[in-house]
Write a protein that holds these residues in place. Structure first.
Motif, mmCIF file in Angstrom:
data_model
loop_
_atom_site.group_PDB
_atom_site.id
_atom_site.type_symbol
_atom_site.label_atom_id
_atom_site.label_comp_id
_atom_site.label_asym_id
_atom_site.label_seq_id
_atom_site.Cartn_x
_atom_site.Cartn_y
_atom_site.Cartn_z
ATOM 1 N N THR A 1 44.602 24.105 58.391
ATOM 2 C CA THR A 1 43.901 24.855 57.359
ATOM 3 C C THR A 1 44.004 26.357 57.629
ATOM 4 O O THR A 1 44.366 26.793 58.721
ATOM 5 N N ASP A 2 43.657 27.127 56.613
ATOM 6 C CA ASP A 2 43.752 28.585 56.700
ATOM 7 C C ASP A 2 42.390 29.257 56.773
ATOM 8 O O ASP A 2 42.284 30.421 57.171
ATOM 9 N N ALA A 3 41.350 28.562 56.349
ATOM 10 C CA ALA A 3 40.001 29.132 56.347
ATOM 11 C C ALA A 3 38.995 28.001 56.337
ATOM 12 O O ALA A 3 39.294 26.877 55.922
ATOM 13 N N VAL A 4 37.776 28.314 56.796
ATOM 14 C CA VAL A 4 36.682 27.354 56.818
ATOM 15 C C VAL A 4 35.583 27.848 55.894
ATOM 16 O O VAL A 4 35.178 29.018 55.951
ATOM 17 N N LEU A 5 35.104 26.960 55.044
ATOM 18 C CA LEU A 5 33.950 27.234 54.196
ATOM 19 C C LEU A 5 32.825 26.326 54.660
ATOM 20 O O LEU A 5 32.886 25.104 54.480
ATOM 21 N N TYR A 6 31.808 26.911 55.283
ATOM 22 C CA TYR A 6 30.725 26.133 55.892
ATOM 23 C C TYR A 6 29.526 26.145 54.960
ATOM 24 O O TYR A 6 28.829 27.160 54.814
ATOM 25 N N MET A 7 29.280 24.998 54.308
ATOM 26 C CA MET A 7 28.147 24.907 53.391
ATOM 27 C C MET A 7 27.239 23.719 53.709
ATOM 28 O O MET A 7 26.470 23.277 52.860
ATOM 29 N N ALA A 8 27.327 23.209 54.934
ATOM 30 C CA ALA A 8 26.444 22.110 55.336
ATOM 31 C C ALA A 8 24.997 22.590 55.352
ATOM 32 O O ALA A 8 24.695 23.686 55.823
ATOM 33 N N MET A 9 24.103 21.768 54.829
ATOM 34 C CA MET A 9 22.688 22.139 54.747
ATOM 35 C C MET A 9 21.771 21.183 55.486
ATOM 36 O O MET A 9 20.653 21.542 55.839
ATOM 37 N N GLY A 10 22.185 19.945 55.709
ATOM 38 C CA GLY A 10 21.300 18.991 56.364
ATOM 39 C C GLY A 10 20.218 18.503 55.420
ATOM 40 O O GLY A 10 20.373 18.511 54.202
ATOM 41 N N HIS A 11 19.074 18.090 55.982
ATOM 42 C CA HIS A 11 17.983 17.565 55.176
ATOM 43 C C HIS A 11 17.399 18.648 54.278
ATOM 44 O O HIS A 11 17.381 19.826 54.635
ATOM 45 N N TYR A 12 16.900 18.235 53.128
ATOM 46 C CA TYR A 12 16.224 19.194 52.244
ATOM 47 C C TYR A 12 14.978 19.732 52.928
ATOM 48 O O TYR A 12 14.184 18.985 53.487
ATOM 49 N N VAL B 1 42.505 29.435 63.276
ATOM 50 C CA VAL B 1 41.945 29.782 61.967
ATOM 51 C C VAL B 1 40.937 30.904 62.182
ATOM 52 O O VAL B 1 39.921 30.713 62.842
ATOM 53 N N GLN B 2 41.209 32.050 61.608
ATOM 54 C CA GLN B 2 40.433 33.238 61.945
ATOM 55 C C GLN B 2 39.547 33.755 60.822
ATOM 56 O O GLN B 2 39.037 34.868 60.900
ATOM 57 N N HIS B 3 39.342 32.941 59.786
ATOM 58 C CA HIS B 3 38.477 33.403 58.700
ATOM 59 C C HIS B 3 37.562 32.268 58.254
ATOM 60 O O HIS B 3 37.975 31.105 58.169
ATOM 61 N N ALA B 4 36.290 32.621 57.972
ATOM 62 C CA ALA B 4 35.319 31.629 57.527
ATOM 63 C C ALA B 4 34.342 32.268 56.551
ATOM 64 O O ALA B 4 34.131 33.487 56.542
ATOM 65 N N VAL B 5 33.758 31.422 55.732
ATOM 66 C CA VAL B 5 32.679 31.819 54.821
ATOM 67 C C VAL B 5 31.502 30.902 55.090
ATOM 68 O O VAL B 5 31.658 29.679 55.157
ATOM 69 N N TYR B 6 30.335 31.495 55.265
ATOM 70 C CA TYR B 6 29.110 30.757 55.567
ATOM 71 C C TYR B 6 28.146 30.906 54.409
ATOM 72 O O TYR B 6 27.824 32.024 53.999
ATOM 73 N N THR B 7 27.688 29.774 53.854
ATOM 74 C CA THR B 7 26.706 29.859 52.773
ATOM 75 C C THR B 7 25.315 29.980 53.382
ATOM 76 O O THR B 7 24.676 28.992 53.712
ATOM 77 N N SER B 8 24.883 31.220 53.509
ATOM 78 C CA SER B 8 23.539 31.510 53.976
ATOM 79 C C SER B 8 22.597 31.445 52.776
ATOM 80 O O SER B 8 22.894 30.802 51.768
ATOM 81 N N SER B 9 21.474 32.115 52.864
ATOM 82 C CA SER B 9 20.464 32.006 51.817
ATOM 83 C C SER B 9 19.595 33.257 51.826
ATOM 84 O O SER B 9 19.394 33.889 52.862
ATOM 85 N N MET B 10 19.053 33.594 50.655
ATOM 86 C CA MET B 10 18.063 34.671 50.610
ATOM 87 C C MET B 10 16.778 34.270 51.317
ATOM 88 O O MET B 10 15.889 35.095 51.522
ATOM 89 N N SER B 11 16.689 33.006 51.723
ATOM 90 C CA SER B 11 15.532 32.558 52.497
ATOM 91 C C SER B 11 15.514 33.136 53.901
ATOM 92 O O SER B 11 14.555 32.913 54.649
#
Length: 241
Positions: free
Chosen positions: A59-70, A107-117
């Motif tokens: 792969t060329d990039a990682v998109l990390y959007m795992a959230m776990g339990h609500y 793989v040297q690039h990633a995007v992390y889905t953080s939150s305004m929380s």
């Protein structure tokens, strides 16, 4: 671009992956298969380093959007201690392992889905705040999200990766966004299409660690999106009809 989407079978992935798949080749890594059976799928847990190293290959990039339990934004009364532990496993430990596996695979690039929380007061920053305002949430969800941002920052300094953390504000379908905005006032909620556009822009932008506010508040009454407009070329396109 070949993108490993970690946590792509959850709520956010279901909203945005159809749009991301129009631009990139996606490989979903998740304990559950994605909604779209046509997507390449690798089953695994973010705490399983061997599974992560196999999934990230090629792969060329990682998109990390795992959230776990609500986890409700407010307070610590949302469940048993297993849910607290899961929040740290997914947003801190799993994120670190994923970025380490990416680095080891070149793989040297990633995007992390953080939150305004990451901010207190139900996810809203202080009046007039922007990305330079230090996150201050101590709810379990907000705390682990802001700790995740520090994991990303560390990966940039230690391994010279580039990681963009998108502080998302309530991604929803366009129909939900319109219903929320039906009172005639803009809403900070963000449509799935606008969220996907932000993710696409973040996959392209590479400059160390950067945090970006992603919100449908196009009039910027509550949240500033000036940095996202300046560096990502992104702003929400959803407007009241």
């Amino acid at each position: 671009m070949n993108v490993l989407v970690i946590g792509g079978s959850g709520y956010l992935g279901t909203l945005v992956l159809p749009l991301l798949a129009e631009r990139h080749r996606l490989r979903v890594f998740d304990p559950r298969p994605p909604a779209d059976p046509a997507l390449e799928y690798v089953q695994g847990s973010v705490c399983d380093y061997a599974a992560l190293t196999g999934a990230v290959e090629g792969t060329d990039a990682v998109l990390y959007m795992a959230m776990g339990h609500y986890i409700p934004v407010n307070g610590d009364d949302w469940g048993q201690i297993e849910s607290h532990s899961n929040a740290f496993d997914v947003s801190v430990k799993g994120l670190y392992l994923a970025l380490h596996a990416a680095h080891q695979a070149g793989v040297q690039h990633a995007v992390y889905t953080s939150s305004m929380s990451v901010y207190g007061d139900n996810g809203l920053g202080r009046n007039g705040s922007d990305e330079d305002t230090p996150p201050d949430s101590y709810s379990v969800y907000g705390l682990t999200k802001r700790m995740g941002e520090e994991v990303c920052r560390s990966a940039c300094h230690r391994w010279e990766m580039s990681v963009n953390a998108l502080r998302l504000y309530m991604p929803v379908s366009e129909e939900q966004w319109l219903a929320e905005a039906a009172c005639g006032e803009p809403t900070p909620w963000t449509t799935s299409e606008d969220t996907a556009r932000a993710l696409l822009a973040a996959l392209e932008y590479r400059d160390g660690f950067q945090a970006f506010t992603i919100s449908g508040d196009y009039e910027q009454r509550l949240l500033s999106i000036a940095k996202s407009k300046r560096l990502l070329g992104w702003e929400p396109l959803a407007r009241l009809r």
